[in-house]
Structures are given as structure tokens and as C-alpha cells.
Design a protein around this motif. Structure first.
Motif, PDB file in Angstrom:
ATOM      1  N   LEU A 148       0.838  -1.216   0.000  1.00 29.86           N
ATOM      2  CA  LEU A 148       0.000   0.000   0.000  1.00 29.86           C
ATOM      3  C   LEU A 148       0.865   1.255   0.000  1.00 29.86           C
ATOM      4  CD1 LEU A 148      -2.779  -1.024   2.554  1.00 29.86           C
ATOM      5  CD2 LEU A 148      -3.080  -0.651   0.094  1.00 29.86           C
ATOM      6  N   ILE A 149       1.973   1.215   0.740  1.00 31.07           N
ATOM      7  CA  ILE A 149       2.893   2.358   0.794  1.00 31.07           C
ATOM      8  C   ILE A 149       3.540   2.572  -0.577  1.00 31.07           C
ATOM      9  CG2 ILE A 149       5.043   3.229   1.792  1.00 31.07           C
ATOM     10  CD1 ILE A 149       4.253   1.624   4.369  1.00 31.07           C
ATOM     11  N   GLU A 150       4.042   1.482  -1.166  1.00 30.97           N
ATOM     12  CA  GLU A 150       4.725   1.583  -2.460  1.00 30.97           C
ATOM     13  C   GLU A 150       3.785   2.013  -3.580  1.00 30.97           C
ATOM     14  OE1 GLU A 150       6.691  -2.180  -2.957  1.00 30.97           O
ATOM     15  OE2 GLU A 150       8.011  -1.807  -1.242  1.00 30.97           O
ATOM     16  N   SER A 151       2.510   1.656  -3.474  1.00 32.97           N
ATOM     17  CA  SER A 151       1.542   2.045  -4.502  1.00 32.97           C
ATOM     18  C   SER A 151       1.108   3.502  -4.347  1.00 32.97           C
ATOM     19  CB  SER A 151       0.313   1.139  -4.448  1.00 32.97           C
ATOM     20  OG  SER A 151      -0.455   1.404  -3.293  1.00 32.97           O
ATOM     21  N   GLY A 152       1.445   4.117  -3.211  1.00 31.21           N
ATOM     22  CA  GLY A 152       1.073   5.510  -2.959  1.00 31.21           C
ATOM     23  C   GLY A 152      -0.312   5.685  -2.370  1.00 31.21           C
ATOM     24  N   GLU A 153      -0.961   4.573  -1.992  1.00 26.64           N
ATOM     25  CA  GLU A 153      -2.305   4.676  -1.413  1.00 26.64           C
ATOM     26  C   GLU A 153      -2.279   5.169   0.026  1.00 26.64           C
ATOM     27  OE1 GLU A 153      -5.220   1.601  -2.444  1.00 26.64           O
ATOM     28  OE2 GLU A 153      -3.581   0.641  -3.535  1.00 26.64           O
TER      29      GLU A 153
END
Length: 83
Positions: free
Chosen positions: A44-49
């Protein structure tokens, strides 16, 4: 640590022990470092969410509303039903 939902949709963030943190759009909640290291949270962090940041001051309350679902079993009847 503070986790913030950066999307315009509600998110369900998986936590250890089968728990979930429900974050509304733009809302923040508190998680510990173990939860932040989970593969699902890292995705979720890496996807920018979501954004995870260190808590500013000790005892700072999260902005917005977050709800943790503990999947607690529900019981019916009275605790003292045998009396």
C-alpha cells in the motif's frame, strides 16, 4: 507511527493477528512498526495509497476516524444462564 489514507476511497489495512484498520478517505490512524513492515502494508505504501510517518509528539491523537475490526466472536445468551 501514523498511517494516512491518500486516496479518495475507504481502505482496509491488514494488521497483525488478523485485525484490520479501516481508514476513510484522507483519514489517519495509528499503527506500530510491526504492522508497517507487513508485506500488504508495504505494498500500500509503495503504490502511494497510504503514507506512514513517525508520530510527531508523544501522545498525539490521530486526525479523522479510524476503526479497528478485531473479529471478536459474538456471544448470545446470558453469562449467568445456568443460575
Amino acid at each position: 507511527m501514523e498511517i494516512t489514507n491518500l486516496t479518495k476511497k475507504p481502505l482496509s489495512v491488514p494488521l497483525p493477528a488478523g485485525k484490520r484498520l479501516f481508514l476513510g478517505p484522507g483519514k489517519s490512524g495509528q499503527i506500530n512498526w510491526k504492522a508497517a513492515e507487513r508485506p500488504a502494508v508495504r505494498a500500500l505504501i509503495e503504490s502511494g495509497e497510504v503514507k506512514v510517518s513517525q508520530e510527531g509528539k508523544k501522545g498525539t491523537k490521530a486526525k479523522g476516524v479510524a476503526r479497528i475490526d478485531t473479529h471478536a466472536p459474538s456471544y448470545t445468551g446470558s453469562f449467568y444462564s445456568n443460575h
